[in-house]
Write a protein that holds these residues in place. Structure first.
Motif, PDB file in Angstrom:
ATOM      1  N   ASN A  90       5.026  -9.256   7.419  1.00 41.73           N
ATOM      2  CA  ASN A  90       5.210  -8.570   6.132  1.00 41.73           C
ATOM      3  C   ASN A  90       3.940  -8.516   5.287  1.00 41.73           C
ATOM      4  O   ASN A  90       3.993  -8.467   4.065  1.00 41.73           O
ATOM      5  N   ARG A 109      -7.836  -4.774  -0.055  1.00 43.13           N
ATOM      6  CA  ARG A 109      -7.954  -4.960   1.391  1.00 43.13           C
ATOM      7  C   ARG A 109      -7.876  -6.450   1.708  1.00 43.13           C
ATOM      8  O   ARG A 109      -8.552  -7.266   1.094  1.00 43.13           O
ATOM      9  N   LYS A 148       3.663   3.635  -0.437  1.00 40.01           N
ATOM     10  CA  LYS A 148       4.371   3.233   0.774  1.00 40.01           C
ATOM     11  C   LYS A 148       3.559   3.650   1.994  1.00 40.01           C
ATOM     12  O   LYS A 148       2.607   4.419   1.915  1.00 40.01           O
ATOM     13  N   ARG A 149       3.934   3.118   3.142  1.00 44.74           N
ATOM     14  CA  ARG A 149       3.230   3.459   4.369  1.00 44.74           C
ATOM     15  C   ARG A 149       3.331   4.949   4.666  1.00 44.74           C
ATOM     16  O   ARG A 149       2.464   5.526   5.308  1.00 44.74           O
ATOM     17  N   LYS A 164       2.840   1.671  -6.261  1.00 43.59           N
ATOM     18  CA  LYS A 164       2.426   1.134  -4.964  1.00 43.59           C
ATOM     19  C   LYS A 164       2.745   2.162  -3.891  1.00 43.59           C
ATOM     20  O   LYS A 164       3.875   2.652  -3.796  1.00 43.59           O
ATOM     21  N   ALA A 204      -3.685 -10.374   7.339  1.00 43.60           N
ATOM     22  CA  ALA A 204      -2.964  -9.142   7.672  1.00 43.60           C
ATOM     23  C   ALA A 204      -2.169  -9.281   8.963  1.00 43.60           C
ATOM     24  O   ALA A 204      -1.238  -8.513   9.219  1.00 43.60           O
ATOM     25  N   TYR A 225      -3.311  -2.709   0.543  1.00 43.78           N
ATOM     26  CA  TYR A 225      -2.327  -2.355  -0.475  1.00 43.78           C
ATOM     27  C   TYR A 225      -2.985  -1.346  -1.405  1.00 43.78           C
ATOM     28  O   TYR A 225      -3.999  -1.641  -2.035  1.00 43.78           O
ATOM     29  N   LYS A 280       0.370  -6.429   4.759  1.00 42.41           N
ATOM     30  CA  LYS A 280      -0.372  -5.211   5.092  1.00 42.41           C
ATOM     31  C   LYS A 280      -1.866  -5.493   5.170  1.00 42.41           C
ATOM     32  O   LYS A 280      -2.360  -6.462   4.601  1.00 42.41           O
ATOM     33  N   ALA A 281      -2.585  -4.628   5.850  1.00 41.17           N
ATOM     34  CA  ALA A 281      -4.044  -4.712   5.879  1.00 41.17           C
ATOM     35  C   ALA A 281      -4.618  -4.204   4.564  1.00 41.17           C
ATOM     36  O   ALA A 281      -5.647  -4.689   4.095  1.00 41.17           O
TER      37      ALA A 281
END
Length: 740
Positions: free
Chosen positions: A140, A130, A66-67, A64, A136, A145, A142-143
């Motif tokens: 917690n 999405r 991360k930002r 996954k 979103a 992943y 996200k828009a």
């Protein structure tokens, strides 16, 4: 955990499993449990509300992102399904954990709010989930992943699982559900997807008007678009296009094309469009596509439609309409189209590839291969006429396959416009499968008679828990289970359950003034094929073989000779008994004389050559069985033998030459041999084969004359093999085939 030889970053493979209601993951949302390895049997589970979840759960390692761009974390993902504590609705979440033994998840992806899923890289390992904007905006959440599988195969199975949760198809998925997938390769689809632009149309907005030059090609993602003929404002509504459909396709093959119909948004809808300018630029990069699409639109799809029996011979206008309503689906090798038990609402034509049809065996927990289908095969048409009927098997792609699909809503609109008699089509289709069942009535019926049988039948659909008939009611119909299951009970006590291919209600059809001796109730949604007493007797009037089995079940030792000789196993065992008594020549004569009669009846005796053939054949039978002193002389009266010999000698032989001789021979056999036969080991074996019924003596007395007198009658009762006495359960033990 197992070492994965493909990559050191992952310790084990993605795994597939079937969840039960008591499974720890369903019961407690998280827990430790044993799993089959990836590639094993695909499983499903039921929620507490008995809703089938059509897609399998997955768990395994994924990365996954991360930002922080470029930084990946390895996480163990599980699909968790549970019922909402307040609403009770089924909720599905994709949870990720730090390790495969962690009980507390690091986070969730709520699959109720997935907008769409995209494959991101050429290596086919990375994909993006999405989320809808409303989801979103929550804490917690996200828009997007971004996830990555250890191999393209692992990523593909996660994509296959996640895509059905999408509210909106991605551009790639939209193309892959349109006719374009039959022509475009993967790289061409990816390139075209980048040129597609979303466009929203409000309800009532005209998208294309007749006579206008086509400037855009559209793929419908959401909503409904109506097709109208004629010129505005005198337009006439034809029907609605539903996702994923396309229109304006003439632009793809002809830059000067004009619209032949009008298209209007019947509700708020969203399309993906490509302009003529962008399409021409795309053609420069892929110059062969235009010619391939021309072949696709003008011939390939047409041939596929024409291969469907109930769509043959459509008028050009109706043909164009059905083409517009088709959808396309791509299955990669190993991917499931649907599972056994899933509610059906689509009909499929195999455009290319090969598919496996399998059924789950609950005893062995194995998937049993029923058959394989390839290009040109069709299945699932019952779903168009009886939507939500459970699928009877699982369909899996053996190779990469493209299927054309037609959904129930679109098809019903088409039937209304084209004027098809689908009730007749459905009856013929259902009845046409009965020769595959072990139903004695239909074993002796030639396939050419099935159309006539279909006209006498009625298709009836019952919901779970409905009573078909009650104990004590007057019997008026005979039933065969096409799909579903029924429970048989007497005096409120359950006796037996009957499934696909079984029949019931036959005794009350055969015997006049006979009340139902059991109550039959459905246990699930069930489709039955039924015949009235009048139609049943009329159809089987000239088919005594079809009734012999059920007559033997009811009558037992009270049966007549014709019930035995018209039964395929009965005649075999009776002949064996007669041979042991050195009296087999009479039954041999009956066999050959009957075969001669059927053969001669089909010939034209006005033709000299046919007359000679009949005369020669009759002479052979006479010399072998009738003439005094012959080796196999049968025991008939001298006057009967004389009449037959005179008719043959005069060259006047016909199909009826030996009819009276047949009757006399059978009458003598019945008088001399039938009684002893009923106490022989052969008769005991016959009763074991047919599974005799426990029938009241008063009922047996109503059975006189066997098949000869029961030409216009048939039967209704319970299998004696389990000691039942109900008149609603059959003794047939069929292995039912699939009907997707």
């Amino acid at each position: 955990p197992r070492r994965n030889p493909v990559s050191r970053e992952f310790q084990n493979k993605s795994l597939l499993y079937r969840l039960g209601e008591t499974h720890p993951v369903v019961r407690d949302r998280v827990g430790s449990f044993a799993l089959d390895e990836f590639g094993s049997r695909v499983r499903r589970f039921k929620s507490k509300h008995n809703r089938l979840m059509a897609y399998r759960g997955l768990e395994g390692w994924l990365e996954k992102r991360k930002r922080l761009v470029g930084f990946w974390q390895r996480r163990y993902f599980r699909v968790l399904a549970h019922n909402h504590p307040q609403t009770g609705k089924l909720m599905t979440q994709l949870a990720y954990f730090e390790t495969n033994t962690s009980l507390e998840p690091k986070g969730f992806i709520d699959l109720r709010y997935v907008q769409h899923v995209d494959l991101l890289d050429k290596k086919k390992r990375t994909f993006a989930v999405r989320m809808l904007k409303a989801a979103a905006a929550g804490p917690n959440v996200k828009a997007v992943y971004t996830l990555r599988g250890v191999t393209p195969e692992v990523a593909f199975h996660w994509l296959s699982f996640l895509r059905p949760f999408s509210h909106v198809l991605s551009p790639v998925d939209t193309i892959q559900r349109s006719a374009l997938v039959c022509t475009l390769k993967d790289a061409q689809i990816q390139s075209l997807a980048k040129l597609l632009k979303p466009k929203v149309f409000k309800k009532g907005k005209w998208i294309i008007k007749r006579g206008e030059k086509l400037e855009h090609f559209y793929l419908l993602e959401i909503g409904a678009v109506g097709i109208y003929t004629g010129s505005i404002p005198q337009e006439k509504f034809y029907w609605n296009l539903l996702p994923v459909s396309f229109f304006g396709e003439s632009m793809l093959t002809d830059a000067k094309a004009v619209a032949m119909n009008n298209f209007r948004a019947e509700e708020d809808c969203q399309c993906l469009k490509i302009s003529l300018k962008d399409w021409e630029a795309y053609m420069k990069e892929h110059p062969t596509v235009r010619a391939q699409l021309r072949v696709l639109f003008e011939s390939t799809i047409s041939r596929s439609i024409d291969s469907v029996s109930f769509l043959k011979g459509l008028k050009p206008a109706a043909f164009a309409l059905i083409k517009a309503g088709l959808h396309f689906e791509v299955l990669e090798e190993g991917q499931e189209l649907f599972f056994e038990g899933d509610p059906g609402d689509k009909f499929y034509i195999v455009q290319s590839g090969m598919l496996k049809i399998v059924r789950h065996n609950p005893r062995t927990e194995e998937e049993v291969l029923l058959s394989q289908v390839a290009k040109g095969a069709v299945f699932g048409e019952i779903s168009l006429m009886l939507p939500n009927i459970p699928r009877t098997a699982t369909i899996i792609a053996k190779t990469r396959s493209i299927l054309i699909s037609l959904d129930e809503r679109t098809f019903k609109a088409f039937v209304r416009v084209a004027g098809l008699d689908m009730n007749s089509v459905m009856r013929e289709r259902i009845v046409g499968t009965f020769h595959q069942y072990s139903i004695p009535f239909f074993d002796a019926i030639e396939l050419s008679s099935y159309r006539q049988l279909a006209l006498s039948c009625r298709v009836q659909c019952f919901e779970a828990g409905e009573v078909i008939f009650r104990e004590g009611e007057q019997g008026t119909r005979f039933y065969i289970i096409y799909l579903g299951e029924v429970s048989v009970s007497v005096g409120g006590k359950p006796l037996i359950r009957l499934g696909q291919g079984k029949y019931f209600g036959e005794v009350a059809i055969v015997i006049d003034d006979m009340a139902r001796t059991a109550t039959v109730r459905t246990t699930k949604r069930t489709v039955l094929l039924s015949m009235s007493k009048k139609d049943f007797r009329g159809f089987f009037a000239d088919r005594p073989e079809a009734l012999a089995d059920v007559e033997l079940k009811i009558a037992g030792r009270k049966c007549q000779i014709r019930s035995i000789i018209y039964h395929p196993k009965g005649i075999e065992l009776f002949t064996r008994y007669l041979k042991s008594q050195y009296a087999e020549e009479s039954i041999e004569f009956w066999h050959e004389a009957r075969a001669y009669r059927k053969w001669a009846k089909a010939l034209d005796l006005r033709d000299e050559s046919d007359r000679k053939r009949v005369s020669d054949k009759a002479g052979e039978l006479m010399e072998r069985f009738i003439r005094p002193g012959c080796d196999r002389q049968v025991n008939i009266s001298a006057s009967m033998a004389k009449r037959v010999m005179q008719e043959v000698a005069a060259g006047e032989a016909s199909a009826s030459t030996f009819v009276e001789s047949e009757d006399e021979v059978i009458s003598l056999i019945s008088k001399d041999k039938l009684g002893p036969f009923k106490f022989s080991p052969e008769f005991k074996q016959l009763m074991a084969i047919v599974g005799g019924y426990q029938i009241d003596v008063s009922v047996r007395k109503k059975l006189r004359g066997g098949s000869g007198e029961l030409k216009k009658e048939t039967v209704d009762s319970v299998n004696n093999q389990k000691g039942a006495a109900a008149a609603a359960a059959p003794a047939s033990d069929s292995k039912s085939p699939m009907n997707s």
